[in-house]
Design a protein around this motif. Structure first.
Motif, mmCIF file in Angstrom:
data_model
loop_
_atom_site.group_PDB
_atom_site.id
_atom_site.type_symbol
_atom_site.label_atom_id
_atom_site.label_comp_id
_atom_site.label_asym_id
_atom_site.label_seq_id
_atom_site.Cartn_x
_atom_site.Cartn_y
_atom_site.Cartn_z
ATOM 1 N N ILE A 43 36.563 50.582 23.290
ATOM 2 C CA ILE A 43 37.296 49.554 22.429
ATOM 3 C C ILE A 43 38.592 48.374 23.349
ATOM 4 C CG2 ILE A 43 39.489 49.859 20.746
ATOM 5 C CD1 ILE A 43 37.882 51.462 19.769
ATOM 6 N N THR A 44 38.365 49.917 24.060
ATOM 7 C CA THR A 44 40.098 48.167 24.588
ATOM 8 C C THR A 44 39.535 47.425 25.966
ATOM 9 O OG1 THR A 44 41.162 50.634 24.665
ATOM 10 C CG2 THR A 44 41.761 48.457 27.367
ATOM 11 N N THR A 45 38.389 47.760 26.413
ATOM 12 C CA THR A 45 37.018 46.730 26.674
ATOM 13 C C THR A 45 36.678 45.602 25.984
ATOM 14 O OG1 THR A 45 36.513 48.793 28.399
ATOM 15 C CG2 THR A 45 35.129 46.126 28.384
ATOM 16 N N VAL A 47 38.505 44.182 23.340
ATOM 17 C CA VAL A 47 39.998 43.448 23.543
ATOM 18 C C VAL A 47 40.152 42.458 24.479
ATOM 19 C CG1 VAL A 47 42.217 43.533 23.028
ATOM 20 C CG2 VAL A 47 40.988 45.299 21.903
ATOM 21 N N ASP A 48 40.043 43.530 25.835
ATOM 22 C CA ASP A 48 40.000 42.851 26.780
ATOM 23 C C ASP A 48 39.194 41.637 26.835
ATOM 24 O OD1 ASP A 48 42.371 44.516 28.140
ATOM 25 O OD2 ASP A 48 40.429 45.634 29.392
ATOM 26 N N ALA A 50 37.539 39.973 24.670
ATOM 27 C CA ALA A 50 38.122 38.662 23.448
ATOM 28 C C ALA A 50 38.886 38.140 24.110
ATOM 29 C CB ALA A 50 38.544 39.582 22.250
ATOM 30 N N GLU A 51 40.164 38.567 24.872
ATOM 31 C CA GLU A 51 40.947 37.571 25.331
ATOM 32 C C GLU A 51 40.704 37.221 26.359
ATOM 33 O OE1 GLU A 51 43.626 37.994 22.673
ATOM 34 O OE2 GLU A 51 44.634 37.979 23.596
ATOM 35 N N ARG A 54 38.907 33.620 25.111
ATOM 36 C CA ARG A 54 38.831 32.416 25.171
ATOM 37 C C ARG A 54 40.662 32.288 25.734
ATOM 38 N NH1 ARG A 54 43.551 33.807 20.451
ATOM 39 N NH2 ARG A 54 44.011 36.012 21.304
ATOM 40 N N ASN A 55 42.106 32.998 26.507
ATOM 41 C CA ASN A 55 42.043 32.311 26.873
ATOM 42 C C ASN A 55 41.970 32.393 28.608
ATOM 43 O OD1 ASN A 55 44.445 33.390 25.325
ATOM 44 N ND2 ASN A 55 44.369 35.445 26.641
ATOM 45 N N VAL A 63 40.105 34.108 17.026
ATOM 46 C CA VAL A 63 40.056 35.810 16.516
ATOM 47 C C VAL A 63 39.758 35.588 14.770
ATOM 48 C CG1 VAL A 63 40.566 37.905 16.547
ATOM 49 C CG2 VAL A 63 40.934 37.019 18.333
ATOM 50 N N ILE A 66 39.077 40.800 12.978
ATOM 51 C CA ILE A 66 39.075 41.924 13.236
ATOM 52 C C ILE A 66 39.035 43.716 12.674
ATOM 53 C CG2 ILE A 66 40.451 43.562 15.254
ATOM 54 C CD1 ILE A 66 41.871 41.408 15.779
ATOM 55 N N MET A 88 35.319 49.620 16.741
ATOM 56 C CA MET A 88 35.849 48.176 16.403
ATOM 57 C C MET A 88 35.057 47.370 16.239
ATOM 58 S SD MET A 88 38.956 47.300 18.498
ATOM 59 C CE MET A 88 40.723 45.428 17.678
ATOM 60 N N ILE A 90 35.370 42.584 16.611
ATOM 61 C CA ILE A 90 36.114 41.333 16.495
ATOM 62 C C ILE A 90 35.229 40.370 16.814
ATOM 63 C CG2 ILE A 90 37.592 39.974 18.518
ATOM 64 C CD1 ILE A 90 38.162 42.669 20.131
#
Lengths: 95, 95
Positions: A43-45, A47-48, A50-51, A54-55, A63, A66, A88, A90
């Motif tokens: 799950i942490t991966t 979020v990383d 996705a971030e 897009r950044n 996003v 979620i 999760m 996203i």
């Protein structure tokens, strides 16, 4: 990407592998949307991933959804209780 | 819970500690809402905490908002680059 087009399953690889998969998938097809699916520690991966996508790479990606949930996994060998694992999803959408 | 009432910061403890914090906080006050905040590896724990709380303990709790983001952290000793860390917020609301 034959059937499950638009879905990327996040596992144990570094986030950057999934970032590349998303960029490839979005530029190869005309898809405007991609969903990342992850379970447990991944799950942490997710979020990383996705971030970072897009950044740093596709700035017009938003996003759009979620959601979190729980899945029952079959017991491990030698155990007899099902395990509950968090999940999760996203969804990223191109503007 | 004096100032930051309604917010639980998720760290390295097992999910169950935060589940207890949420239950205590929601039953002590008349608050109908609580937000879990997590960074990096603790994001998985935040999802576990939210899922365990609403599946096993407070069944009328709904996930009303989830957001993800990125925070810049100061460089570690001996390094000179700021690190980017993913963040997540989950808001739970009583029906």
């Amino acid at each position: 990407m034959a059937k499950e087009s638009g879905i990327v399953f996040i596992g144990r690889k570094p986030a950057m592998s999934y970032v590349m998969a998303i960029i490839t998938s979005l530029s190869a097809s005309n898809a405007k949307e991609i969903t990342l699916k992850a379970r447990g520690r991944a799950i942490t991966t997710a979020v990383d991933t996705a971030e970072i996508t897009r950044n740093r790479f596709i700035k017009d990606l938003k996003v759009s959804k979620i959601s979190i949930g729980t899945e029952e996994m079959p017991p491990r060998e030698g155990e007899n209780r099902a395990r509950m694992v968090s999940t999760m999803e996203i969804t990223l959408t191109k503007k």
